[in-house]
Each structure stands twice: as C-alpha cells, then as structure tokens.
Scaffold this active site. Structure first.
Site, short mmCIF file in Angstrom:
data_model
loop_
_atom_site.label_atom_id
_atom_site.label_comp_id
_atom_site.label_asym_id
_atom_site.label_seq_id
_atom_site.Cartn_x
_atom_site.Cartn_y
_atom_site.Cartn_z
N TYR A 25 0.84 -1.20 0.00
CA TYR A 25 0.00 0.00 0.00
C TYR A 25 0.88 1.25 0.00
CZ TYR A 25 -3.73 -3.24 1.05
OH TYR A 25 -4.61 -4.27 0.98
N ASN A 48 -13.19 -0.23 -5.14
CA ASN A 48 -13.09 -0.82 -6.46
C ASN A 48 -14.00 -2.05 -6.62
OD1 ASN A 48 -12.03 -1.65 -9.00
ND2 ASN A 48 -10.86 -3.18 -7.90
N CYS A 56 -6.65 -5.82 -7.34
CA CYS A 56 -6.38 -5.38 -5.97
C CYS A 56 -5.81 -6.49 -5.09
CB CYS A 56 -7.66 -4.80 -5.36
SG CYS A 56 -9.16 -5.63 -5.82
N HIS A 57 -5.89 -7.73 -5.55
CA HIS A 57 -5.34 -8.83 -4.74
C HIS A 57 -3.81 -8.82 -4.77
CE1 HIS A 57 -5.84 -10.41 -8.84
NE2 HIS A 57 -4.75 -11.10 -8.60
N GLU A 85 -0.96 -17.26 -9.24
CA GLU A 85 -0.19 -16.44 -10.18
C GLU A 85 1.31 -16.64 -10.02
OE1 GLU A 85 -1.48 -12.45 -9.70
OE2 GLU A 85 -3.34 -12.79 -10.79
#
Length: 103
Positions: A25, A48, A56-57, A85
């Site tokens: 962040y 969002n 956002c993850h 991912e």
DNA sequence: CGTATGACTAGCT
DNA sequence: CAGCTAGCCATAC
C-alpha cells in the site's frame, strides 16, 4: 462518479502490477505522489468493484501480510489468487524479497 | 467546512 | 513476539 487524480493513479498503478508480483500500500501511495497515503490506497481498493481491471489482490501490507479483500472469501481468496499467479509465500505472508513488484 | 472512518505504517511497551 | 498508540491521507456525511 468522478475519480480524483489520486485514485486514478492508484488504479493505474495497480493495473500495472505484473502477474506473479505484488506491491505494498505504501509503495502505491508513494508512486501516486503521496508516500503516506497508504490508508487512502486501501480505501480505494475496497471501493473498487472491477477486480479484472484493477488486480487489488496484488496489493499487500508493508510486511507482506494479506489484509482485506472485498471479493469472495476475503483474504482467503486473495491468497489463493496470488498463489495461482506464482507469488511466493512465507507462511501466511508474501515473500517480498522475491515477489515484491519493482517499478 | 468540520468530523468520522478505514484493505496502512512505524514506533513503543 | 504480540498488542497498542499515534500519525498521515483521501472520502463520505
């Protein structure tokens, strides 16, 4: 709704985070122009609703810990997505020494 | 325009 | 090492 320049930067930066990497962040806040607006970043992420346009993850706390997530099962889903991912985890936290995004 | 809130962070106890 | 406090920022009311 009319996005401000700040939130616009946040969404843009978030969308730039490559697959398999994460950003903190505070990092996004700094890139957006306010190195101390980490809270504002989190607020924008919660607001969002388009996780495909804004991953956002891929945004985690400064120490790699997963905080909130506005979709599905929250941090549980968030961790699953990151693992899928290729993000490296150290316990319940992201291994930032390996998976931290480096713009 | 002032107050309250939150997916943060760094520093202390 | 875990828990708490104070400080910062952008929004919502």
């Amino acid at each position: 709704m009319q996005p401000t320049e700040f939130s616009d930067q946040i969404y843009l930066l978030a969308s730039r985070i490559p697959k398999g990497k994460v950003a903190t962040y505070g990092q996004l806040a700094a890139l957006a122009g306010s190195s101390r607006a980490a809270r504002a970043v989190g607020r924008c992420m919660r607001e969002n609703r388009n996780r495909e346009a804004v991953p956002c993850h891929r945004v985690v706390a400064a120490d790699g810990a997963l905080t909130g997530y506005a979709f599905d099962n929250g941090v549980v889903t968030k961790k699953a997505l990151l693992l899928a991912e290729g993000v490296v985890f150290a316990g319940d936290k992201v291994d930032l020494s390996v998976s931290l995004w480096n713009p």
